[in-house]
Design a protein around this motif. Sequence first.
Motif, PDB file in Angstrom:
ATOM      1  N   VAL A 137     -19.308 -12.124 -21.014  1.00  0.00           N
ATOM      2  CA  VAL A 137     -18.843 -10.804 -21.460  1.00  0.00           C
ATOM      3  C   VAL A 137     -19.239  -9.731 -20.449  1.00  0.00           C
ATOM      4  N   TYR A 138     -20.487  -9.744 -20.030  1.00  0.00           N
ATOM      5  CA  TYR A 138     -20.979  -8.740 -19.084  1.00  0.00           C
ATOM      6  C   TYR A 138     -20.202  -8.801 -17.768  1.00  0.00           C
ATOM      7  N   ASN A 139     -20.013 -10.005 -17.224  1.00  0.00           N
ATOM      8  CA  ASN A 139     -19.338 -10.142 -15.932  1.00  0.00           C
ATOM      9  C   ASN A 139     -17.863  -9.751 -16.002  1.00  0.00           C
ATOM     10  N   VAL A 140     -17.191 -10.076 -17.112  1.00  0.00           N
ATOM     11  CA  VAL A 140     -15.795  -9.653 -17.263  1.00  0.00           C
ATOM     12  C   VAL A 140     -15.744  -8.130 -17.334  1.00  0.00           C
ATOM     13  N   ALA A 141     -16.616  -7.538 -18.148  1.00  0.00           N
ATOM     14  CA  ALA A 141     -16.639  -6.071 -18.270  1.00  0.00           C
ATOM     15  C   ALA A 141     -16.948  -5.435 -16.912  1.00  0.00           C
ATOM     16  N   LEU A 142     -17.904  -5.999 -16.192  1.00  0.00           N
ATOM     17  CA  LEU A 142     -18.279  -5.462 -14.884  1.00  0.00           C
ATOM     18  C   LEU A 142     -17.113  -5.539 -13.898  1.00  0.00           C
ATOM     19  N   SER A 143     -16.321  -6.588 -13.992  1.00  0.00           N
ATOM     20  CA  SER A 143     -15.159  -6.708 -13.121  1.00  0.00           C
ATOM     21  C   SER A 143     -14.152  -5.590 -13.371  1.00  0.00           C
ATOM     22  N   TYR A 144     -14.091  -5.095 -14.593  1.00  0.00           N
ATOM     23  CA  TYR A 144     -13.172  -4.002 -14.925  1.00  0.00           C
ATOM     24  C   TYR A 144     -13.749  -2.633 -14.575  1.00  0.00           C
ATOM     25  N   VAL A 145     -15.012  -2.395 -14.912  1.00  0.00           N
ATOM     26  CA  VAL A 145     -15.543  -1.027 -14.798  1.00  0.00           C
ATOM     27  C   VAL A 145     -16.396  -0.790 -13.562  1.00  0.00           C
ATOM     28  N   GLN A 146     -16.856  -1.844 -12.899  1.00  0.00           N
ATOM     29  CA  GLN A 146     -17.671  -1.745 -11.682  1.00  0.00           C
ATOM     30  C   GLN A 146     -18.864  -0.812 -11.813  1.00  0.00           C
ATOM     31  N   ASN A 147     -19.476  -0.823 -12.967  1.00  0.00           N
ATOM     32  CA  ASN A 147     -20.653   0.008 -13.185  1.00  0.00           C
ATOM     33  C   ASN A 147     -21.523  -0.734 -14.196  1.00  0.00           C
ATOM     34  N   ALA A 148     -22.779  -1.023 -13.806  1.00  0.00           N
ATOM     35  CA  ALA A 148     -23.654  -1.848 -14.642  1.00  0.00           C
ATOM     36  C   ALA A 148     -23.903  -1.238 -16.020  1.00  0.00           C
ATOM     37  N   GLU A 149     -24.168   0.069 -16.080  1.00  0.00           N
ATOM     38  CA  GLU A 149     -24.441   0.704 -17.375  1.00  0.00           C
ATOM     39  C   GLU A 149     -23.219   0.642 -18.283  1.00  0.00           C
ATOM     40  N   ASP A 150     -22.043   0.889 -17.723  1.00  0.00           N
ATOM     41  CA  ASP A 150     -20.815   0.822 -18.517  1.00  0.00           C
ATOM     42  C   ASP A 150     -20.558  -0.607 -18.990  1.00  0.00           C
ATOM     43  N   ALA A 151     -20.804  -1.582 -18.123  1.00  0.00           N
ATOM     44  CA  ALA A 151     -20.617  -2.989 -18.494  1.00  0.00           C
ATOM     45  C   ALA A 151     -21.580  -3.375 -19.619  1.00  0.00           C
ATOM     46  N   GLU A 152     -22.809  -2.862 -19.566  1.00  0.00           N
ATOM     47  CA  GLU A 152     -23.770  -3.130 -20.636  1.00  0.00           C
ATOM     48  C   GLU A 152     -23.300  -2.512 -21.953  1.00  0.00           C
ATOM     49  N   GLU A 153     -22.751  -1.307 -21.874  1.00  0.00           N
ATOM     50  CA  GLU A 153     -22.234  -0.641 -23.076  1.00  0.00           C
ATOM     51  C   GLU A 153     -21.075  -1.434 -23.676  1.00  0.00           C
ATOM     52  N   ILE A 154     -20.170  -1.893 -22.841  1.00  0.00           N
ATOM     53  CA  ILE A 154     -19.037  -2.692 -23.311  1.00  0.00           C
ATOM     54  C   ILE A 154     -19.546  -3.999 -23.921  1.00  0.00           C
ATOM     55  N   THR A 155     -20.524  -4.621 -23.273  1.00  0.00           N
ATOM     56  CA  THR A 155     -21.099  -5.864 -23.792  1.00  0.00           C
ATOM     57  C   THR A 155     -21.651  -5.645 -25.197  1.00  0.00           C
ATOM     58  N   GLN A 156     -22.370  -4.558 -25.388  1.00  0.00           N
ATOM     59  CA  GLN A 156     -22.889  -4.235 -26.729  1.00  0.00           C
ATOM     60  C   GLN A 156     -21.742  -4.059 -27.712  1.00  0.00           C
ATOM     61  N   ASP A 157     -20.717  -3.320 -27.318  1.00  0.00           N
ATOM     62  CA  ASP A 157     -19.567  -3.086 -28.199  1.00  0.00           C
ATOM     63  C   ASP A 157     -18.873  -4.396 -28.576  1.00  0.00           C
ATOM     64  N   VAL A 158     -18.742  -5.295 -27.605  1.00  0.00           N
ATOM     65  CA  VAL A 158     -18.097  -6.588 -27.863  1.00  0.00           C
ATOM     66  C   VAL A 158     -18.900  -7.366 -28.905  1.00  0.00           C
ATOM     67  N   PHE A 159     -20.213  -7.413 -28.727  1.00  0.00           N
ATOM     68  CA  PHE A 159     -21.016  -8.202 -29.661  1.00  0.00           C
ATOM     69  C   PHE A 159     -21.120  -7.544 -31.040  1.00  0.00           C
ATOM     70  N   ILE A 160     -21.044  -6.245 -31.089  1.00  0.00           N
ATOM     71  CA  ILE A 160     -20.976  -5.573 -32.397  1.00  0.00           C
ATOM     72  C   ILE A 160     -19.681  -5.980 -33.100  1.00  0.00           C
ATOM     73  N   GLN A 161     -18.558  -5.946 -32.356  1.00  0.00           N
ATOM     74  CA  GLN A 161     -17.288  -6.345 -32.959  1.00  0.00           C
ATOM     75  C   GLN A 161     -17.312  -7.812 -33.371  1.00  0.00           C
ATOM     76  N   LEU A 162     -17.883  -8.676 -32.534  1.00  0.00           N
ATOM     77  CA  LEU A 162     -17.972 -10.095 -32.882  1.00  0.00           C
ATOM     78  C   LEU A 162     -18.780 -10.285 -34.168  1.00  0.00           C
ATOM     79  N   PHE A 163     -19.889  -9.580 -34.254  1.00  0.00           N
ATOM     80  CA  PHE A 163     -20.747  -9.683 -35.434  1.00  0.00           C
ATOM     81  C   PHE A 163     -19.994  -9.227 -36.688  1.00  0.00           C
TER      82      PHE A 163
END
Length: 182
Positions: free
Chosen positions: A19-45
């Motif tokens: 999830v993190y690496n896919v997000a990072l490939s889109y946004v090219q920013n570690a903090e943004d990728a971490e935020e997206i990763t959190q959002d993805v896992f919240i939605q999964l949960f």
Amino acid sequence: MSFEVPSFSEMYDKYKSLVYNVALSYVQNAEDAEEITQDVFIQLFQSIDSFKQQSTLKTWIYRITINKSLDFLKHKKSQKRFFIFGKRSENEYEIENISNFEHPGVLLENKEKSKLLFDVINTLGENQKTAFILSKIDGLSNPEISTIMEISISSVESLLFRAKDNLKKKLGNKFDEYRKKK
């Protein structure tokens, strides 16, 4: 064949890097990728009970991650447009263009070229960009991409062909500019 839903912690441990690496490939920013990763896992949960098993869990997670990444970029782009007209208050800041891109696996001496490449990838349309990232960065096969994007394999091939063609044209110009600066 019944599907046993993995625990949230098992899912997180197994898919957090993907999830993190896919997000990072889109946004090219570690903090943004971490935020997206959190959002993805919240939605999964919140939505694991609605998983219909029409695809694999991994495919479903890819889809959610891509959608969250694209939504994030759209939101960021709309914020940039708003801020062109000025700040609403002193507490707000203009969103800057991504310039500190750090992707795992990119050697230090290739950082500048890598940023240039991702700048050009970011100019592709959503579907071309998604197909290209899944194929060339994540290393997925065309049938896997077809399942994730919910399009035919021939459509994937066409998107990849057009993406590569567009990248060749745009990169040719960018590298000429890059070489002139040196």
